[in-house]
Design an enzyme around this catalytic site. Structure first.
Site, PDB file in Angstrom:
ATOM      1  N   PRO A  27      32.434  36.958  35.291  1.00  0.00           N
ATOM      2  CA  PRO A  27      33.184  35.707  35.423  1.00  0.00           C
ATOM      3  C   PRO A  27      33.272  35.263  36.885  1.00  0.00           C
ATOM      4  O   PRO A  27      33.592  36.059  37.752  1.00  0.00           O
ATOM      5  CB  PRO A  27      34.570  36.066  34.883  1.00  0.00           C
ATOM      6  N   GLY A 197      42.880  40.937  32.767  1.00  0.00           N
ATOM      7  CA  GLY A 197      43.960  41.834  33.201  1.00  0.00           C
ATOM      8  C   GLY A 197      43.682  42.358  34.605  1.00  0.00           C
ATOM      9  O   GLY A 197      44.223  43.394  34.992  1.00  0.00           O
ATOM     10  N   TYR A 201      46.162  38.849  38.791  1.00  0.00           N
ATOM     11  CA  TYR A 201      46.832  37.858  37.936  1.00  0.00           C
ATOM     12  C   TYR A 201      47.871  38.535  37.024  1.00  0.00           C
ATOM     13  O   TYR A 201      48.120  39.725  37.130  1.00  0.00           O
ATOM     14  CB  TYR A 201      45.789  37.050  37.170  1.00  0.00           C
ATOM     15  N   GLY A 342      27.796  39.679  39.106  1.00  0.00           N
ATOM     16  CA  GLY A 342      28.445  38.450  39.565  1.00  0.00           C
ATOM     17  C   GLY A 342      27.609  37.685  40.557  1.00  0.00           C
ATOM     18  O   GLY A 342      26.820  36.807  40.185  1.00  0.00           O
ATOM     19  N   ARG A 343      27.756  38.022  41.854  1.00  0.00           N
ATOM     20  CA  ARG A 343      27.108  37.225  42.893  1.00  0.00           C
ATOM     21  C   ARG A 343      25.595  37.109  42.693  1.00  0.00           C
ATOM     22  O   ARG A 343      25.054  36.017  42.872  1.00  0.00           O
ATOM     23  CB  ARG A 343      27.480  37.788  44.266  1.00  0.00           C
TER      24      ARG A 343
HETATM   25  C1  LIG Z   1      33.222  32.988  43.790  1.00  0.00           C
HETATM   26  C2  LIG Z   1      33.789  34.066  42.926  1.00  0.00           C
HETATM   27  C3  LIG Z   1      34.600  33.711  41.855  1.00  0.00           C
HETATM   28  C4  LIG Z   1      35.127  34.695  41.009  1.00  0.00           C
HETATM   29  N1  LIG Z   1      35.875  34.335  39.913  1.00  0.00           N
HETATM   30  C5  LIG Z   1      36.314  35.272  39.038  1.00  0.00           C
HETATM   31  C6  LIG Z   1      36.990  34.900  37.821  1.00  0.00           C
HETATM   32  O1  LIG Z   1      37.180  33.734  37.494  1.00  0.00           O
HETATM   33  N2  LIG Z   1      37.411  35.909  37.021  1.00  0.00           N
HETATM   34  C7  LIG Z   1      37.212  37.226  37.315  1.00  0.00           C
HETATM   35  O2  LIG Z   1      37.618  38.101  36.549  1.00  0.00           O
HETATM   36  N3  LIG Z   1      36.544  37.588  38.437  1.00  0.00           N
HETATM   37  C8  LIG Z   1      36.076  36.649  39.283  1.00  0.00           C
HETATM   38  N4  LIG Z   1      35.355  37.028  40.394  1.00  0.00           N
HETATM   39  C9  LIG Z   1      34.989  38.440  40.585  1.00  0.00           C
HETATM   40  C10 LIG Z   1      33.594  38.710  40.028  1.00  0.00           C
HETATM   41  O3  LIG Z   1      33.592  38.613  38.616  1.00  0.00           O
HETATM   42  C11 LIG Z   1      33.091  40.114  40.403  1.00  0.00           C
HETATM   43  O4  LIG Z   1      34.074  41.043  40.044  1.00  0.00           O
HETATM   44  C12 LIG Z   1      32.761  40.240  41.874  1.00  0.00           C
HETATM   45  O5  LIG Z   1      31.944  39.170  42.314  1.00  0.00           O
HETATM   46  C13 LIG Z   1      32.054  41.584  42.158  1.00  0.00           C
HETATM   47  O6  LIG Z   1      30.891  41.703  41.392  1.00  0.00           O
HETATM   48  P1  LIG Z   1      29.402  41.490  42.029  1.00  0.00           P
HETATM   49  O7  LIG Z   1      29.261  42.554  43.089  1.00  0.00           O
HETATM   50  O8  LIG Z   1      28.465  41.654  40.881  1.00  0.00           O
HETATM   51  O9  LIG Z   1      29.399  40.109  42.603  1.00  0.00           O
HETATM   52  C14 LIG Z   1      34.849  36.062  41.268  1.00  0.00           C
HETATM   53  C15 LIG Z   1      34.044  36.413  42.360  1.00  0.00           C
HETATM   54  C16 LIG Z   1      33.500  35.430  43.176  1.00  0.00           C
HETATM   55  C17 LIG Z   1      32.593  35.833  44.320  1.00  0.00           C
END
Ligand SMILES: Cc1cc2nc3c(=O)[nH]c(=O)nc-3n(C[C@H](O)[C@H](O)[C@H](O)COP(=O)(O)O)c2cc1C
Length: 395
Positions: A27, A197, A201, A342-343
């Site tokens: 997300p 969770g 938040y 994510g990223r």
């Molecule tokens: C721009 C951005 C927005 C994010 N928005 C959410 C979100 O809406 N809900 C959530 O649970 N995590 C959110 N995250 C966290 C990501 O889901 C994820 O946990 C984080 O980017 C680490 O994973 P990665 O190393 O694969 O990027 C967000 C992260 C980024 C960078």
């Protein structure tokens, strides 16, 4: 096409849905909905592009489920609080389903981490206890952040207001809010929901002993701290039935505290996992920036592995998984059954395809400017040597 990473590219069943592979798009909040929370055509294109890139599961950005109790946390955050939101999301789910991915909606209540501009005049944010987050709505105020946001002069810092503790009756209303949001999500064509969770938040504020100072049935022990999460999972499951996917996301980090650790570390995770046994979720989802760490000097067990073992539930592990080898290792090490990325998927919508093809690929470093100023087509956030994928008939 080489058959690298056989576990990553094997199917997995969650509820009645067989996912094409074990890659979930994590997300990612983009704040690109209409001011009234209605999802846009642009969002449909953005999510469909990641589905075309081969993610077996897409988990949407955090979405507010009702217009009550300060649930909405961000300006331009999407909602699933009314029929207009449902119609907007329907365009997203239809566009994603055309590419064969499943998509679930992340339901989120901001609690004390709610932009005060989203609250009604005089309304206080709510939380487990009367506390105040020391964070602010934007991540940092360094020179680079100012430059990419084109801010000159003093930083317009938006801080969070002091929160009041929810009463037990109100906790019941919040749980019903999640269940109603889940019902509307299914109406909008989602294959299920994720209950947020994590990341600071409301449900996290109950789970984390630092923000939960209650001494009733909702605080004082791991089991009590997890009670809101359990009740929410149960209510959501009852609302949408056994065929839909329900996941629960957990973390130590908060958006207002990126170094947050659970007091008690892995032992606490074990207690939380036990409390979540049989809660009705199809999987837990661990959010972090490095899934393998735990911030507990007394243990080397990765947090998602501890939670997976204690809960008996499948685990989606997230954090720092940016290539196929890391993803495969997460799956074969007992830490995870799926990975959430994510990223990399944000930056590179074809991430699953590229990983599977084994094509040499130079990963660009993540840059905040792509969050602040996304490119117009949301297709490709980085200047890359993107292959034009020839999609296999069978994924
Ligand atoms: C721009 C951005 C927005 C994010 N928005 C959410 C979100 O809406 N809900 C959530 O649970 N995590 C959110 N995250 C966290 C990501 O889901 C994820 O946990 C984080 O980017 C680490 O994973 P990665 O190393 O694969 O990027 C967000 C992260 C980024 C960078």
């Amino acid at each position: 096409m080489i058959e690298a990473f056989p576990t990553l590219f094997s199917t997995i069943k969650l509820a009645d849905h067989t996912l094409a592979n074990r890659i979930a798009m994590a997300p990612l909040t983009r704040q690109m909905a209409e001011p009234d929370g209605t999802p846009t055509e642009e969002m449909a294109a953005y999510y469909a592009r990641r589905a075309r890139g081969g993610c077996g599961l897409i988990i949407t950005e955090g979405t507010y489920e009702e217009d009550a109790f300060g649930c909405r946390a961000y300006l331009s955050q999407p909602g699933i609080a009314n029929a207009k939101h449902v119609a907007g999301w329907r365009k997203v789910t239809d566009a994603v389903h055309k590419h064969g991915s499943a998509i679930i909606l992340q339901l989120m209540h901001g609690g004390r981490v709610t932009d005060p501009r989203c609250l009604k005049p005089g309304e206080q944010p709510v939380s487990a206890s009367a506390t105040q987050s020391q964070g602010w709505t934007l991540y940092s105020d360094d020179g680079y952040e100012k430059e990419i946001r084109q801010i000159e002069g003093p930083w317009p810092k938006v801080t969070f207001g002091p929160a009041r503790a929810l009463t037990v009756a109100e906790i019941g209303d919040v749980v019903r809010g999640f269940a109603d949001g889940a019902r509307r999500a299914v109406e909008a064509g989602f294959d299920g929901v994720e209950i947020h969770g994590a990341n600071g938040y409301l449900i996290y504020q109950f789970i984390h002993p630092t923000t939960n100072q209650r001494n009733d049935a909702f605080g004082g022990s791991a089991q009590n701290n997890a009670r809101l999460a359990v009740m929410t999972c149960e209510a959501v499951r009852a609302a949408i039935g056994p065929s839909k996917i329900v996941t629960l996301r957990l973390s130590q980090d908060g958006v207002d505290d990126f170094t947050g650790a659970w007091p008690g570390g892995v032992a606490y995770a074990h207690e939380i996992g036990k409390a979540l046994r049989g809660c009705g979720a199809d999987a837990l989802h661990w959010a972090s920036f490095n899934y393998a760490e735990n911030r507990d000097p007394s243990s080397s067990t990765p947090m998602p592995k501890a939670l997976r073992a204690a809960s008996g539930l499948p685990m989606i592990a997230n954090g720092g998984i940016d290539d196929g080898a890391k993803a495969e290792a997460a799956l074969t090490s007992g830490a995870a059954d799926l990975v959430a990325v994510g990223r990399p998927t944000f930056a590179q919508p074809d991430w699953p395809y590229i990983v599977r093809s084994g094509a040499p690929y130079e990963w660009a470093a993540f840059d905040r400017k792509y969050v602040i100023r996304p490119p117009v087509d949301y297709g490709l956030a980085y200047p890359t040597r993107l292959l034009d994928p020839q999609w296999p008939a069978e994924w």
